[in-house]
Design an enzyme around this catalytic site. Structure first.
Site, PDB file in Angstrom:
ATOM      1  CB  ILE A 181      14.073  -0.187   4.747  1.00 17.84           C
ATOM      2  CG1 ILE A 181      13.815  -1.078   3.943  1.00 17.84           C
ATOM      3  CG2 ILE A 181      15.364   0.781   4.633  1.00 17.84           C
ATOM      4  CD1 ILE A 181      13.443  -0.263   2.433  1.00 17.84           C
ATOM      5  CB  ALA A 187       8.985 -10.402   3.738  1.00 15.02           C
ATOM      6  CG  ASP A 298      -2.705  -7.371   5.524  1.00 18.97           C
ATOM      7  OD1 ASP A 298      -3.349  -6.989   6.679  1.00 18.97           O
ATOM      8  OD2 ASP A 298      -1.493  -8.082   5.557  1.00 18.97           O
TER       9      ASP A 298
END
Ligand SMILES: Nc1ncnc2c1ncn2[C@@H]1O[C@H](COP(=O)(O)OP(=O)(O)OP(=O)(O)O)[C@@H](O)[C@H]1O
Length: 491
Positions: A181, A187, A298
């Site tokens: 997803i 990652a 971030d």
């Protein structure tokens, strides 16, 4: 995300006493148009004095990491395992013992990794203190972390689950590509369903050397286990067998970036406003209400997840830092983050504090207002595009055409005002997140916050930092942005 690089044989000079070395350049896949810049590294010619200052900063870097707390957790996990042997069967204590040995290996690797840090920003020898912070510093001489406070951090660990590889494989259909997803710089994220029926997002770390991956994993986990707020992502557990995994509650609507830029159906204003306010509350919590100040570093549209009812949740704590109360700021020795969201003081000096997050949050507000990405396809900065319109308060030009003027004008005014305060070049002029929340809500007294920021602007001749910021005009911002981008993309 951090990458430790060894100097290459042939650094290339840039003419400013700085040189660049090569490294792998993972390109962010989270959102189209996002350029991650974690590995192109600048070397700077430095004097012995500068190096001493930088050495001091290295120690600071270590202190701001959650590693120590994780080591404490490891110790407590070891003692638990030891004491559990008598009362549990061998098979029960096996996963715990495995976890201990994994953690031991992590701690060893992350210690080795810290030593490999490189310095990449122009040296910034004397920390500049804002008035508010310098008072704090005098009032609170630097002290060792409070052991009872750290002990309370560790008590949280009992609530996370240590998943075995087969549990995660079963949940994600053996990490089937169909379950992916999301993909970030380091990652892959899979949708999964646990045995008890709960839907989860399994973040599998994929990039980098083992040291880098472990460092990223520890940093993210070390922070996320200590946050608990309706507007931060919810950790369910982790896995350290056959890789490194972080298991989060699933956010059914995915990220704000996917809804703003990847969906045909346009987000209506009421949802955008809810996301702006909720994210501001989450960030205020991280900055002002946690046991230690947490700087996310971030904040961007792909790191804002949305629950079933569009409540925003800040995720991805891979770059986050803890700042001790006494520090005014922290200097990051490497260039990390996402283009389009980086504050000028970070470009210039590597300075990180709450106000660098405030700047990124301002960019996020501009995305919600305009529907434009932080960097467009031709890599033009949204801040640069919006600034002249913000100065004129030209809301008609700023507002996303797809909204078709369907917005609450009061709310829009407050969001535009907040954005324009947050993206100011001088970090002193930017509001704190508690002030942003007040302004966004239109609280009584929020106008005082605005006046305060404006008054600070009037005192500019007294502030070295403001002088810096004044000098640091749009043209320099753009040229710095381009310089760093060129260096990053060269390799
Ligand atoms: N809990 C979740 N629920 C739903 N989707 C998620 C969840 N966590 C992450 N995602 C999706 O995966 C994407 C990447 O996740 P994340 O930002 O944590 O990865 P990353 O590798 O750290 O990214 P980055 O490049 O920003 O460092 C998110 O933008 C989002 O679309």
């Amino acid at each position: 995300m951090e990458a430790a690089l060894e100097p290459s044989a042939s650094p290339c000079e840039n003419g400013n006493g700085a040189s660049a070395v090569t490294g792998k350049l993972p390109v962010g896949e989270g959102t189209p148009g996002e350029d991650k810049i974690p590995v192109a590294v600048l070397y700077v010619s430095v004097s012995a004095q500068d190096l001493r200052s930088l050495d001091m900063e290295k120690e600071r870097v270590d202190d701001s990491s959650p590693r120590e707390v994780l080591e404490d957790c490891l110790r407590s996990l070891e003692s638990e395992t030891g004491s559990s042997k008598a009362s549990t069967s061998d098979s029960d204590s096996q996963p715990n013992r495995r976890a201990v040995s994994h953690w031991q290996e992590f701690v060893r690797l992350i210690k080795a990794r810290t030593i490999k840090r490189l310095y990449t920003f122009p040296p910034f020898v004397v920390p500049k203190l804002s008035k508010r912070k310098s008072r704090n510093t005098r009032a609170n001489p630097i002290s060792k972390p409070n052991p009872t406070e750290d002990a309370s951090f560790c008590s949280i660990k009992s609530s996370w689950k240590n998943f075995t590889l087969s549990e995660l494989q079963n949940a994600t259909n053996n990490f089937s590509p169909g379950n992916i997803i999301g993909k970030g710089g380091y990652a892959e994220v899979y949708k999964g369903r646990l045995k008890d029926g709960q839907f989860v997002a399994v973040k599998r770390l994929i990039q980098g050397t083992p040291e880098e991956t472990i460092g990223d994993f520890l940093s993210e986990l070390g922070i996320i286990v200590h946050v608990n707020h309706p507007n931060t992502a919810k950790l369910i557990g982790y896995g350290v067998e056959g890789g490194m995994y972080i298991v989060l509650q699933l956010s059914p609507h995915g990220s704000l970036a996917s809804l703003l830029y990847g969906s045909k159906e346009k987000l209506k204003w009421s949802i955008r406003y809810k996301i702006a306010l909720g994210t501001a509350k989450g960030l205020k919590y991280l900055h002002e209400n946690c046991q230690r100040r947490i700087i996310h570093r971030d904040i961007k549209a792909s790191n804002i997840l949305l629950t079933e009812d569009f409540e925003p949740q800040i995720c991805d704590f891979g770059l986050a830092k803890w700042l001790p109360e006494q520090w005014t700021h922290h200097i990051i020795p490497k260039f990390e983050g996402t283009f389009g969201y980086l504050a000028p003081e970070y470009f210039m000096h590597g300075i990180v504090d709450e106000k660098t997050d405030v700047f990124a949050f301002g960019v996020l507000l501009l995305e919600l207002i305009t529907g434009r990405q932080a960097l467009d396809n031709s890599k033009k900065s949204l801040v640069m595009w919006a600034k002249p319109l913000l100065d004129k308060n030209d809301i008609r030009e700023l507002a996303d055409p797809s909204l078709d003027n369907a917005y609450d004008p009061e709310q829009m005014n407050r969001v535009v005002l907040s954005a324009s305060l947050c993206v100011q070049n001088s970090s002193i002029l930017r509001p704190r997140m508690s002030q942003v929340v007040q302004i966004l809500r239109g609280d009584e007294g929020s106008l005082d916050c605005v006046k305060l920021c404006q008054n600070l602007g009037l005192q500019r001749t007294y502030s070295v930092e403001l002088f810096d910021a004044e000098e640091y005009n749009s043209t320099r911002y753009l040229s710095d942005l381009n310089r760093h981008k060129e260096i990053a993309l060269e390799f």
